[in-house]
Design a protein around this motif. Structure first.
Motif, short mmCIF file in Angstrom:
data_model
loop_
_atom_site.label_atom_id
_atom_site.label_comp_id
_atom_site.label_asym_id
_atom_site.label_seq_id
_atom_site.Cartn_x
_atom_site.Cartn_y
_atom_site.Cartn_z
N LEU A 1 -0.46 7.92 4.32
CA LEU A 1 0.18 7.10 5.35
C LEU A 1 -0.72 6.97 6.56
N VAL A 2 -1.44 8.07 6.90
CA VAL A 2 -2.34 8.08 8.06
C VAL A 2 -3.72 8.54 7.63
N GLY A 3 -4.73 7.83 8.09
CA GLY A 3 -6.11 8.19 7.77
C GLY A 3 -7.04 7.05 8.13
N PRO A 4 -8.35 7.22 7.96
CA PRO A 4 -9.29 6.13 8.22
C PRO A 4 -9.06 4.98 7.24
N ARG A 5 -9.16 3.76 7.71
CA ARG A 5 -8.97 2.61 6.82
C ARG A 5 -10.12 2.53 5.82
N GLY B 1 -6.16 5.79 4.96
CA GLY B 1 -4.77 5.62 5.36
C GLY B 1 -4.35 4.18 5.56
N MET B 2 -3.03 3.99 5.57
CA MET B 2 -2.47 2.66 5.88
C MET B 2 -2.63 2.35 7.36
N THR B 3 -2.53 3.39 8.18
CA THR B 3 -2.76 3.25 9.62
C THR B 3 -3.59 4.44 10.05
N GLY B 4 -4.17 4.37 11.24
CA GLY B 4 -5.04 5.44 11.67
C GLY B 4 -5.21 5.48 13.17
N TRP B 5 -5.93 6.50 13.64
CA TRP B 5 -6.17 6.70 15.07
C TRP B 5 -6.92 5.50 15.66
N ALA B 6 -7.84 4.93 14.90
CA ALA B 6 -8.59 3.76 15.39
C ALA B 6 -7.68 2.55 15.49
N GLN B 7 -6.83 2.35 14.47
CA GLN B 7 -5.98 1.16 14.42
C GLN B 7 -4.97 1.13 15.57
N VAL B 8 -4.37 2.28 15.90
CA VAL B 8 -3.38 2.28 16.98
C VAL B 8 -4.04 2.12 18.35
N HIS B 9 -5.37 2.22 18.39
CA HIS B 9 -6.10 1.95 19.63
C HIS B 9 -6.74 0.56 19.62
N GLY B 10 -6.30 -0.27 18.68
CA GLY B 10 -6.72 -1.67 18.66
C GLY B 10 -7.96 -1.98 17.85
N TYR B 11 -8.56 -0.98 17.18
CA TYR B 11 -9.79 -1.22 16.43
C TYR B 11 -9.45 -1.53 14.97
N ARG B 12 -9.15 -2.78 14.74
CA ARG B 12 -8.90 -3.27 13.39
C ARG B 12 -9.39 -4.71 13.33
N GLY B 13 -9.58 -5.22 12.12
CA GLY B 13 -10.11 -6.58 12.00
C GLY B 13 -11.56 -6.65 12.43
N ASN B 14 -11.91 -7.72 13.11
CA ASN B 14 -13.29 -7.96 13.52
C ASN B 14 -13.59 -7.30 14.86
N THR B 15 -13.57 -5.95 14.89
CA THR B 15 -13.85 -5.18 16.10
C THR B 15 -15.00 -4.21 15.82
N GLN C 1 0.81 -1.22 0.00
CA GLN C 1 0.00 0.00 0.00
C GLN C 1 0.85 1.27 0.00
N PHE C 2 2.16 1.14 0.22
CA PHE C 2 3.04 2.29 0.05
C PHE C 2 2.94 2.81 -1.38
N PHE C 3 2.70 1.89 -2.33
CA PHE C 3 2.53 2.31 -3.72
C PHE C 3 1.18 3.01 -3.92
N ASN C 4 0.15 2.58 -3.18
CA ASN C 4 -1.12 3.30 -3.19
C ASN C 4 -0.95 4.73 -2.69
N VAL C 5 -0.11 4.88 -1.64
CA VAL C 5 0.15 6.21 -1.08
C VAL C 5 0.88 7.06 -2.11
N LEU C 6 1.88 6.46 -2.77
CA LEU C 6 2.65 7.20 -3.76
C LEU C 6 1.76 7.65 -4.93
N LYS C 7 0.80 6.81 -5.32
CA LYS C 7 -0.12 7.15 -6.40
C LYS C 7 -1.12 8.23 -6.01
N GLY C 8 -1.40 8.36 -4.71
CA GLY C 8 -2.37 9.35 -4.25
C GLY C 8 -3.72 8.77 -3.90
N ASP C 9 -3.86 7.42 -4.01
CA ASP C 9 -5.12 6.79 -3.61
C ASP C 9 -5.29 6.81 -2.10
N MET C 10 -4.16 6.73 -1.38
CA MET C 10 -4.19 6.62 0.08
C MET C 10 -3.19 7.60 0.69
#
Length: 465
Positions: A382-386, A412-426, A371-380
């Motif tokens: 580095l930080v933002g809502p998944r 984003g590739m990572t976000g405020w929710a993800q660093v607080h554990g809200y990823r996957g089946n949450t 997804q670093f390539f998605n970021v480079l393209k402008g689709d995503m």
């Protein structure tokens, strides 16, 4: 109460002045010790004494300008620390400008540097010690601020919930006035004292430190009359609106020829400068990460090809900024599937579709590196809502209030929710709450904080499977 606050303010000013003087004298001592009492750049003692006489009031005025003497019961340590740093930075620049203006180039830069570093450090330490002492005193029932609530509503309950949960704030609710609830009714120990019409009489017998207007939405027609009654008392008034689920905690307001307008959503990244700076960081950061993690991605590619059949990269349609679809890249972590099988849903614990290598790269988030390539393209970013798949976007937009707000910024590739554990089946609702907080409170420093937290919390996560 007001007398107590004046006393603490005076004490705070005195302690700040002592810290400024001490820091300056330590800087002076270091300068003398370094130059051994003589040498180029050492001015007469009288010059430095006169400088100190000017520095103390100037820095105290800067502290005042940066809101360091306002009541800070609810202000966080980081904001106060940030204001201390800003005040000292401005003070340092003013000192350098003054030296240049009086054409005094022999003043010790070492003294100035030691003074500023030590003053920032000791002031932050001093203020945190006072904060802890005040918090302890307030828990014991001292230094209380007495508040009267006018109106019983969901907003009143939320306000009381927070006061009860945070005794260190030192807030004491005298009671609640309400037209729709029977006098004597209690909510977490807070009593309904009577109807709102009894406000004037009550204020004649009691003088609260603050009045909080907490009427419900259906009672807003009473606001003008309530405010008029409150203002006659001369007591500080604040309004806690009963629509906090609609407007953000930091609403964006406009003044249209004296008419206040509250925007429902304030998105800092809608500002061209902010979005341009974030995009620049994304481009530089993605290129750096592609180079840095290229060995990891190469090894992962070899392992995937060697252990299972199918393409190396798995791309899937996701919904991005302004609801535009894009293809998001991942290292393939599952057995090759048909498009219908892909629509099955989220991956569950011990999902049989996940390969042996896939379990490892999903748990460590290595599968997200393309997804670093998605970021480079402008689709995503580095930080933002998944980003989410179209079918889930359609589902959640009907079920979860404000869900679509997340699409006002790049995913984003990572976000405020993800660093607080809200990823996957949450919880999706909790995830959206964190996403909305990020969108409404974005700063470059928040992005940096999330990236740092990702290093320690985000790569390996128990909810990633």
């Amino acid at each position: 109460m007001k007398e107590n606050e004046k006393y603490f303010n005076r004490l705070q000013v005195l302690l700040d002045a002592i810290v400024i003087i001490f820091s300056y004298l330590v800087g002076w001592y270091v300068m003398i010790a370094t130059t051994r009492g003589g040498g180029i750049g050492v001015l007469p003692r009288e010059f430095y004494i006169m400088a100190l006489v000017a520095i103390v009031p100037v820095f105290l005025l800067l502290y005042y300008a940066f809101s360091l003497y306002e009541p800070n019961r609810l202000e966080g340590r980081r904001r106060e620390g940030s204001n201390v740093i800003k005040a000292n930075a401005v003070g340092g620049l003013l000192l350098m400008a003054a030296l240049y203006f009086i054409r005094q180039m022999d003043a010790s830069r070492l003294l100035l540097g030691v003074f500023l570093v030590l003053n920032v450090t000791l002031t932050i330490v001093e203020r945190n010690v006072i904060r802890q002492l005040l918090m302890h005193a307030r828990k014991l029932g001292l230094n209380q601020r007495h508040i009267l609530l006018v109106g019983y509503s969901h907003a009143a309950e939320q306000y009381i919930d927070r006061i009860v949960a945070n005794p260190q704030w030192g807030y004491h609710v005298l009671g609640i006035l309400s037209d729709d609830t029977r006098p004597g009714t209690l909510y977490k120990g807070m009593e309904i004292l009577g109807p709102i019409s009894s406000l004037t009489e009550l204020l004649q017998n009691h003088t609260p430190d603050e009045i909080a207007i907490t009427v419900g939405l259906s009672e807003y027609y009473k606001l003008e009359r309530i405010v008029a009654m409150c203002e006659k008392s001369g007591v500080h008034i604040k309004f806690i609106p009963d629509y906090s689920n609609i407007i953000p905690t930091k609403p964006y307001t406009e003044d249209i020829l004296g008419l206040p307008v509250i925007n429902i959503r304030h998105v800092p990244l809608s500002n061209t400068f902010n979005s341009s700076m974030k995009r620049l960081v994304d481009i530089v950061g993605s290129i750096f990460c592609i180079i840095l993690f290229s060995p990891v991605m190469l090894i992962t590619a070899i392992l995937i090809k060697a252990t299972s059949k199918g393409p190396l990269i798995f791309s899937q349609e996701r919904v991005g900024r302004h609801n535009k679809p894009f293809r998001m890249y991942k290292f393939r972590s599952m057995e090759q599937q048909t498009e219908e099988e892909e629509q099955k849903g989220w991956t569950t614990r011990n999902d049989p579709r996940v390969t042996g290598v896939g379990k490892f790269i999903r748990r460590t988030s290595i599968d997200e590196m393309p997804q670093f390539f998605n970021v480079l393209k402008g689709d995503m970013s580095l930080v933002g809502p998944r980003p989410e798949r179209p079918q889930f976007v359609e589902k959640f937009r009907e079920e979860i209030p404000r869900y679509m707000v997340k699409h006002q910024v790049r995913p984003g590739m990572t976000g405020w929710a993800q660093v607080h554990g809200y990823r996957g089946n949450t919880s999706i609702r909790k995830r959206i709450d964190y996403d909305l907080y990020y969108i409404e409170n974005w700063t470059m420093s928040l992005d940096i904080k999330i990236l740092i937290m990702t290093v320690f919390r985000g790569f390996v996560n128990k909810n990633a499977y």
